[in-house]
Motif scaffolding. Structure first.
Motif, PDB file in Angstrom:
ATOM      1  N   LYS A  89      68.054 -57.738  24.172  1.00  0.00           N
ATOM      2  CA  LYS A  89      68.231 -58.960  24.503  1.00  0.00           C
ATOM      3  C   LYS A  89      69.015 -59.131  25.827  1.00  0.00           C
ATOM      4  CE  LYS A  89      66.894 -61.109  20.149  1.00  0.00           C
ATOM      5  NZ  LYS A  89      67.229 -61.908  19.094  1.00  0.00           N
ATOM      6  N   LEU A 171      64.102 -55.921  21.385  1.00  0.00           N
ATOM      7  CA  LEU A 171      64.784 -55.382  20.115  1.00  0.00           C
ATOM      8  C   LEU A 171      65.769 -56.334  19.317  1.00  0.00           C
ATOM      9  CD1 LEU A 171      65.332 -52.571  18.991  1.00  0.00           C
ATOM     10  CD2 LEU A 171      67.389 -52.285  20.567  1.00  0.00           C
ATOM     11  N   GLU A 172      65.036 -56.512  17.948  1.00  0.00           N
ATOM     12  CA  GLU A 172      65.676 -57.310  17.157  1.00  0.00           C
ATOM     13  C   GLU A 172      66.116 -56.580  15.865  1.00  0.00           C
ATOM     14  OE1 GLU A 172      62.611 -60.467  16.592  1.00  0.00           O
ATOM     15  OE2 GLU A 172      63.305 -61.243  18.373  1.00  0.00           O
ATOM     16  N   ASP A 173      65.224 -55.417  15.408  1.00  0.00           N
ATOM     17  CA  ASP A 173      65.755 -54.848  14.280  1.00  0.00           C
ATOM     18  C   ASP A 173      65.465 -53.392  14.620  1.00  0.00           C
ATOM     19  OD1 ASP A 173      65.938 -53.580  11.570  1.00  0.00           O
ATOM     20  OD2 ASP A 173      64.417 -55.340  10.851  1.00  0.00           O
ATOM     21  N   LEU A 174      66.398 -52.509  14.627  1.00  0.00           N
ATOM     22  CA  LEU A 174      66.330 -51.192  14.644  1.00  0.00           C
ATOM     23  C   LEU A 174      65.378 -50.434  13.842  1.00  0.00           C
ATOM     24  CD1 LEU A 174      69.686 -49.957  15.766  1.00  0.00           C
ATOM     25  CD2 LEU A 174      67.738 -49.927  17.313  1.00  0.00           C
ATOM     26  N   LYS A 175      65.022 -50.914  12.539  1.00  0.00           N
ATOM     27  CA  LYS A 175      64.170 -50.644  11.745  1.00  0.00           C
ATOM     28  C   LYS A 175      62.723 -50.349  12.282  1.00  0.00           C
ATOM     29  CE  LYS A 175      66.389 -52.258   7.336  1.00  0.00           C
ATOM     30  NZ  LYS A 175      66.350 -53.179   6.497  1.00  0.00           N
ATOM     31  N   GLU A 176      62.365 -51.236  13.503  1.00  0.00           N
ATOM     32  CA  GLU A 176      61.189 -51.123  14.306  1.00  0.00           C
ATOM     33  C   GLU A 176      61.129 -49.637  14.779  1.00  0.00           C
ATOM     34  OE1 GLU A 176      59.630 -55.002  15.700  1.00  0.00           O
ATOM     35  OE2 GLU A 176      61.759 -55.612  15.434  1.00  0.00           O
ATOM     36  N   ASN A 179      61.463 -46.525  12.704  1.00  0.00           N
ATOM     37  CA  ASN A 179      60.261 -46.113  11.588  1.00  0.00           C
ATOM     38  C   ASN A 179      59.234 -45.145  12.136  1.00  0.00           C
ATOM     39  OD1 ASN A 179      58.635 -46.712   9.406  1.00  0.00           O
ATOM     40  ND2 ASN A 179      57.746 -48.267  10.177  1.00  0.00           N
TER      41      ASN A 179
END
Length: 190
Positions: A89, A171-176, A179
């Motif tokens: 962001k 980029l909001e959630d590093l899990k995305e 994964n």
């Protein structure tokens, strides 16, 4: 090793390309199916950046790119090769035409200068085509050509990057990003 990350953190140059070749070899030897390229760079050598782009584009795997901090100049081309392209962001993103840095006390005749200009125009065209080949990129070619012909630095907001398809998601959630399976880490710092 069990990781699949490549980090570009700094100027893109011969060392970056050499490290990219070593990483690509590991990706192929390990049979990795997914890699992540993290980018925080103000750019650097067009030749080395395009070489990295071509090298990674030829890998038999899915590529996710993540831009954090700065993504300028030739770094934006490497960023564009990701099928998924995440942008932080607060990331600064800048494109511009190629430039030429004369070496102090160097000289060139008219023929040599024309060759330099022709080479830069070829590189500009190649860079534009790299952007246009990115999945979901919708900025018109004419608009890119106008930017490159102007010689100006053009910065984009997060909203514009998503609108034109430079980036596919914020980029909001590093899990995305994380994964994926089969990790390989290669860190380059300058």
């Amino acid at each position: 090793m069990n990781k699949n990350e490549f980090v570009i953190n700094g100027t893109i140059n011969e060392r970056t390309f050499g490290d990219a070749v070593n990483f690509a070899s590991e990706v192929v030897n390990l049979g990795l199916k997914n890699i992540i390229v993290f980018i925080n760079s103000t750019g650097g050598s067009v030749n080395n950046g395009l070489a990295i782009y071509d090298l990674f584009k030829s890998l038999p795997c899915n590529i996710t790119t993540v831009a954090l901090g700065n993504c300028f100049s030739i770094a934006t081309v490497i960023f564009s090769l990701g099928e998924k392209r995440f942008i932080g962001k607060n990331t600064k993103f800048l494109i511009h035409s190629c430039s030429y840095r004369a070496v102090e006390n160097s000289e060139a005749n008219a023929y040599e200068l024309k060759n330099i200009i022709n080479s830069m125009e070829d590189d500009n065209s190649t860079i534009i085509n790299c952007y246009l080949s990115a999945k979901n990129f919708i900025m018109p070619k004419k608009h890119l050509e106008e930017i490159f012909a102007s010689g100006k630095d053009v910065r984009y907001t997060l909203k514009e990057l998503l609108l034109y398809g430079f980036a596919t998601a914020p980029l909001e959630d590093l899990k995305e990003v994380f994964n994926v399976k089969n990790w390989y880490i290669q860190l380059i710092t300058f």
